[in-house]
Write a protein that holds these residues in place. Structure first.
Motif, PDB file in Angstrom:
ATOM      1  N   SER A  44      62.340  21.998  25.104  1.00 20.97           N
ATOM      2  CA  SER A  44      62.217  23.167  25.991  1.00 20.97           C
ATOM      3  C   SER A  44      62.134  24.448  25.180  1.00 20.97           C
ATOM      4  O   SER A  44      62.715  25.454  25.542  1.00 20.97           O
ATOM      5  CB  SER A  44      63.407  23.222  26.950  1.00 20.97           C
ATOM      6  N   LYS A  45      61.409  24.377  24.085  1.00 21.41           N
ATOM      7  CA  LYS A  45      61.419  25.496  23.153  1.00 21.41           C
ATOM      8  C   LYS A  45      60.693  26.728  23.674  1.00 21.41           C
ATOM      9  O   LYS A  45      60.915  27.826  23.179  1.00 21.41           O
ATOM     10  CB  LYS A  45      60.806  25.073  21.819  1.00 21.41           C
ATOM     11  N   TYR A  46      59.813  26.545  24.680  1.00 24.13           N
ATOM     12  CA  TYR A  46      59.075  27.700  25.182  1.00 24.13           C
ATOM     13  C   TYR A  46      59.883  28.474  26.225  1.00 24.13           C
ATOM     14  O   TYR A  46      59.796  29.699  26.296  1.00 24.13           O
ATOM     15  CB  TYR A  46      57.742  27.247  25.769  1.00 24.13           C
ATOM     16  N   ILE A  47      60.695  27.759  27.030  1.00 23.07           N
ATOM     17  CA  ILE A  47      61.465  28.400  28.096  1.00 23.07           C
ATOM     18  C   ILE A  47      62.455  29.437  27.553  1.00 23.07           C
ATOM     19  O   ILE A  47      62.561  30.535  28.116  1.00 23.07           O
ATOM     20  CB  ILE A  47      62.196  27.342  28.941  1.00 23.07           C
ATOM     21  N   PRO A  48      63.189  29.147  26.475  1.00 26.48           N
ATOM     22  CA  PRO A  48      64.115  30.177  25.962  1.00 26.48           C
ATOM     23  C   PRO A  48      63.417  31.468  25.561  1.00 26.48           C
ATOM     24  O   PRO A  48      64.004  32.551  25.694  1.00 26.48           O
ATOM     25  CB  PRO A  48      64.759  29.494  24.752  1.00 26.48           C
TER      26      PRO A  48
END
Length: 430
Positions: free
Chosen positions: A262-266
Motif C-alpha cells: 500500500s505504498k501509494y496510499i500513504p
C-alpha cells in the motif's frame, strides 16, 4: 470615484490608503472606518446634548470630516485633527479650521462649499511619495509572480497530460510526480483567483457611505475568505507533496519507508491529508479571533504559525533528507564502476536532487527572518525572492520532472513516431 461631495473627504481619504497594497490596505480601511464611525457617534452626542451659547453663532455640525461646535460669529474655530486619520500620530498636534461669518453662517468658498482649512492634518508629502514608491514596488512584485504562476500553470498542465496519457509512464514514482504537478496547478489557480477576488472586493466603486459599509461586511468578504483558505491549503499540499518526493527517493535509495502493498496510499494521505490538520485549526482561529476583511492580514502572528510551522518543518526535513541522500549517492557513484549500481536509480536521484535544494531553500534561509522581524530593505529582498521562487517553482518542476526526463522524452518520441506512421497510413490509404 468619489462623486458624492458630502462624503468625498472620508471616502477619498480611505481609498488613498487603500491603494497602498491590497492585503495591508484592507486592515487600514476597516480600522479607519471603525474609528470614523466612533468619531461620528461622539460628535452626534455632542450635537444633541451640549447646551446652546448666547448671542449670534454658527451652528454645531458634522461635515463627515470633522466635528464642529457652536462658534461665535466673526471668529475662526480651530479643532484638533480627527483621531480616525491613519496618520494621526504624525499630525496629532495639528488643527483643522473653519470661519464663522459675521452673519452667523459658516463661510463658503466661491463654488458654494463650506470653507475648511485642513492642511495641518494632511499626510506629509515625503510620506506620500514613499507610499507611492511602495505601491509601485508591490505592483511590480505582483506582475512578477503573476507571470511566474501563469508560466507554471501552462507548463504543469501540459506535463500532467503527458504523464497521465502515456501508459508506460504509469508507476508509483510518476503518480507522485503527477500529484506534485496537481498541487502546483491548484496553488497557481488559487493564488490567481485569490488576487482577482481581493481586487474585486477592494476595488468596487464607492458612491456613498452605505457602499463602504457593505464592502466591509462579512457577507462581502466570504468569497475572498474562501479563496484565502483554498490558497493556504494548496500551499501546504504543495510543500507536503514535495515532502513525499523526498520520502520516496529516500525509500528507494536507502530504506523502505512505506509498506510495499500500500505504498501509494500513504503518499496520498501525506500530500492531501496532512494540510487539513493545520488549515482547519487556522480557519477556526480566524473565525473566532481575527474574523476581519479577507483574512489576508495576520494581526496575531501566533495564529499564523499554525500555517508557517508545518511549512518550515517540511522544508527542514527535506533538507536533512537531501543531505543524507547526497552522502549515499556520492558513495554509490564512487562504487558504480565496480558493482554495476542500477543506472535508473542514479537518474532518479539526479532528477530529484536537482529539485530538493531548490524547494524550501528560501524557507530555510529566512527561518529566523520572520515577517514580524524583517524591516526595510531586508523585508523587500525576502518578499522578492519568496515570490520569485514560489511562482516560477512549478515551471522548473515541470521542466525537470517531465520535459528534461530521459524516460519521458523517449516515450514521447515513440508516441510521436507511432502517430506519424498512423497518419501516413491514413493519408496514403494503406
Amino acid at each position: 470615484m468619489c462623486r458624492v461631495r458630502d462624503v468625498a473627504a472620508l471616502i477619498c481619504l480611505l481609498l488613498f490608503k487603500l491603494s497602498k497594497f491590497e492585503m495591508a490596505s484592507g486592515k487600514v480601511l476597516e480600522e479607519t472606518y471603525r474609528k470614523w464611525v466612533q468619531y461620528k457617534e461622539d460628535c452626534i452626542r455632542m450635537i444633541e446634548y451640549e447646551p446652546f451659547p448666547q448671542g449670534l453663532f454658527c451652528n454645531r455640525t458634522f461635515d463627515r470630516y470633522a466635528c464642529w461646535p457652536d462658534t461665535p460669529a466673526g471668529t475662526i474655530i480651530n479643532i484638533s485633527c480627527p483621531y480616525y486619520l491613519p496618520w494621526f500620530d504624525k499630525v496629532s498636534k495639528g488643527v483643522v479650521r473653519r470661519r464663522c461669518g459675521a452673519d452667523g453662517l459658516w463661510a463658503r468658498e466661491e463654488d458654494g462649499q463650506v470653507w475648511r482649512d485642513m492642511t495641518q492634518c494632511e499626510e506629509e508629502k515625503e510620506v506620500a511619495s514613499q507610499e507611492l514608491w511602495f505601491k509601485q514596488l508591490m505592483v511590480s512584485f505582483r506582475m512578477l509572480y503573476t507571470v511566474g504562476y501563469s508560466m507554471s500553470l501552462f507548463t504543469l498542465i501540459t506535463a500532467l497530460i503527458i504523464l497521465l496519457s502515456i501508459r508506460k509512464l504509469h508507476c508509483t514514482r510518476n503518480y507522485i510526480h503527477a500529484n506534485l504537478f496537481m498541487s502546483f496547478i491548484l496553488r497557481a489557480v488559487s493564488v490567481i483567483v485569490k488576487d482577482t477576488l481581493l481586487e474585486r472586493h477592494w476595488g468596487r466603486e464607492i458612491m456613498k457611505q452605505a457602499d463602504l459599509s457593505e464592502m466591509l461586511s462579512h457577507q462581502a468578504a466570504i468569497g475572498c475568505r474562501i479563496a484565502q483558505v483554498m490558497m493556504q491549503y494548496c500551499v501546504l499540499a504543495n510543500h507536503y507533496w514535495f515532502f513525499g518526493e523526498a520520502v520516496y527517493l529516500y525509500s528507494v535509495l536507502i530504506a523502505s519507508v512505506f509498506i510495499e502493498n500500500s505504498k501509494y496510499i500513504p503518499y496520498i494521505c501525506l500530500g492531501w491529508g496532512t494540510p487539513l490538520l493545520f488549515v482547519i485549526p487556522w480557519v477556526v482561529m480566524k473565525l473566532l479571533k481575527e474574523n476581519k476583511e479577507c483574512w489576508a492580514v495576520n494581526e496575531n502572528m501566533n495564529y499564523w504559525w499554525i500555517i508557517r510551522f508545518p511549512i518550515l518543518f517540511a522544508s527542514l526535513i527535506n533538507l536533512l533528507i537531501f543531505m543524507k541522500i547526497l552522502k549515499v549517492i556520492l558513495s554509490k557513484l564512487r562504487a558504480s564502476n565496480q558493482n554495476g549500481y542500477p543506472d535508473y536509480k542514479l537518474r532518479l536521484a539526479k532528477a530529484t536532487l536537482t529539485l530538493i535544494p531548490l524547494f524550501g531553500i528560501h524557507e530555510v534561509i529566512f527561518i529566523f527572518a520572520t515577517d514580524e522581524q524583517t524591516t526595510g530593505i531586508l523585508r523587500y529582498i525576502k518578499v522578492f525572492f519568496t515570490l520569485f521562487l514560489n511562482s516560477f517553482q512549478g515551471f522548473l518542476v515541470g521542466v525537470l520532472y517531465c520535459y528534461a526526463n530521459k524516460e519521458v522524452r523517449t516515450e514521447l518520441k515513440r508516441k510521436l513516431h507511432s502517430w506519424r506512421i498512423e497518419a501516413q497510413m491514413v493519408c496514403c490509404g494503406q
